[in-house]
Scaffold this motif. Structure first.
Motif, PDB file in Angstrom:
ATOM      1  N   PHE A   1     -24.923  -6.668 -21.054  1.00  0.00           N
ATOM      2  CA  PHE A   1     -24.719  -6.175 -19.572  1.00  0.00           C
ATOM      3  C   PHE A   1     -23.656  -5.316 -19.352  1.00  0.00           C
ATOM      4  CE2 PHE A   1     -26.838 -10.367 -19.458  1.00  0.00           C
ATOM      5  CZ  PHE A   1     -28.350 -10.061 -19.292  1.00  0.00           C
TER       6      PHE A   1
ATOM      7  N   LEU B   1     -23.428 -15.466 -21.102  1.00  0.00           N
ATOM      8  CA  LEU B   1     -22.292 -14.887 -21.832  1.00  0.00           C
ATOM      9  C   LEU B   1     -22.660 -15.372 -23.337  1.00  0.00           C
ATOM     10  CD1 LEU B   1     -19.112 -15.284 -19.849  1.00  0.00           C
ATOM     11  CD2 LEU B   1     -20.632 -13.195 -19.967  1.00  0.00           C
TER      12      LEU B   1
ATOM     13  N   LEU C   1     -22.944  -7.561 -14.804  1.00  0.00           N
ATOM     14  CA  LEU C   1     -22.325  -8.651 -15.507  1.00  0.00           C
ATOM     15  C   LEU C   1     -21.696  -9.276 -14.126  1.00  0.00           C
ATOM     16  CD1 LEU C   1     -22.079 -11.007 -17.308  1.00  0.00           C
ATOM     17  CD2 LEU C   1     -20.235  -9.840 -18.440  1.00  0.00           C
TER      18      LEU C   1
END
Length: 192
Positions: A144, A191, A149
């Protein structure tokens, strides 16, 4: 009365007005809030609100700005540990439930007004730069964009405070510690 005492009294009055306004705006929004209730709660008067803040909108802006600064000071970003950052934001929202309510009213009543608060712009820009640096260092995935993010992390951190009561009714049994674990795990999964 000397100037130091007057200055302290003025600052104390201003602080009480901001505290009362924060709770009033969180409960009723900008349109529904009443300056007479804010003044009474702050043990002050409406004239002081206009003296210090210019208008009810100016008072809202000052209260929102102060809330943002308090959050920024209490929960600095750690771009190398975004799951824990989200957990600390979650903790902050749990301790200060008016934060998410105030932010919701801000979005509802100020979106599209063209009036953007510099503290929020600066904070978001700094966070995006920090995440970009962590991505460039290979410590944060680049799946991202940094701004995307950050948005995901912010929304996940506020997940438990942004639900409708009907969702909370079916998501019973979660302790504060469990809710925090969900936030941290969700950001970690993002993540992965």
């Amino acid at each position: 009365m000397n100037r130091d005492v007057i200055g302290r009294d003025a600052e104390a009055t201003r602080r009480r007005l901001l505290e009362a306004a924060t709770l009033e705006f969180a409960a009723y929004g900008i349109a529904g809030s009443r300056v007479d209730r804010i003044a009474a709660e702050a043990r002050s008067n409406k004239a002081q609100i206009y003296h210090y803040f210019g208008s009810k909108d100016g008072l809202f802006d000052a209260a929102f700005d102060a809330m943002c600064r308090e959050t920024l000071d209490a929960v600095p970003i750690d771009p190398y540990d975004l799951p824990e950052y989200a957990g600390r934001l979650h903790d902050s929202y749990a301790r200060r439930p008016w934060v998410q309510r105030l932010a919701t009213w801000y979005r509802l009543e100020r979106a599209g007004s063209g009036e953007l608060l510099q503290v929020v712009l600066d904070s978001n820009a700094a966070k995006v730069r920090a995440i970009e640096a962590a991505q460039e260092a290979g410590r944060v995935p680049t799946r991202f964009a940094a701004a995307e993010l950050l948005g995901l992390v912010l929304h996940i951190s506020g997940f438990w405070t942004a639900n409708v009561p009907e969702y909370d009714a079916v998501a019973t049994g979660g302790t504060a510690a469990h809710r925090r674990e969900v936030v941290v795990a969700a950001v970690a999964a993002l993540l992965a």
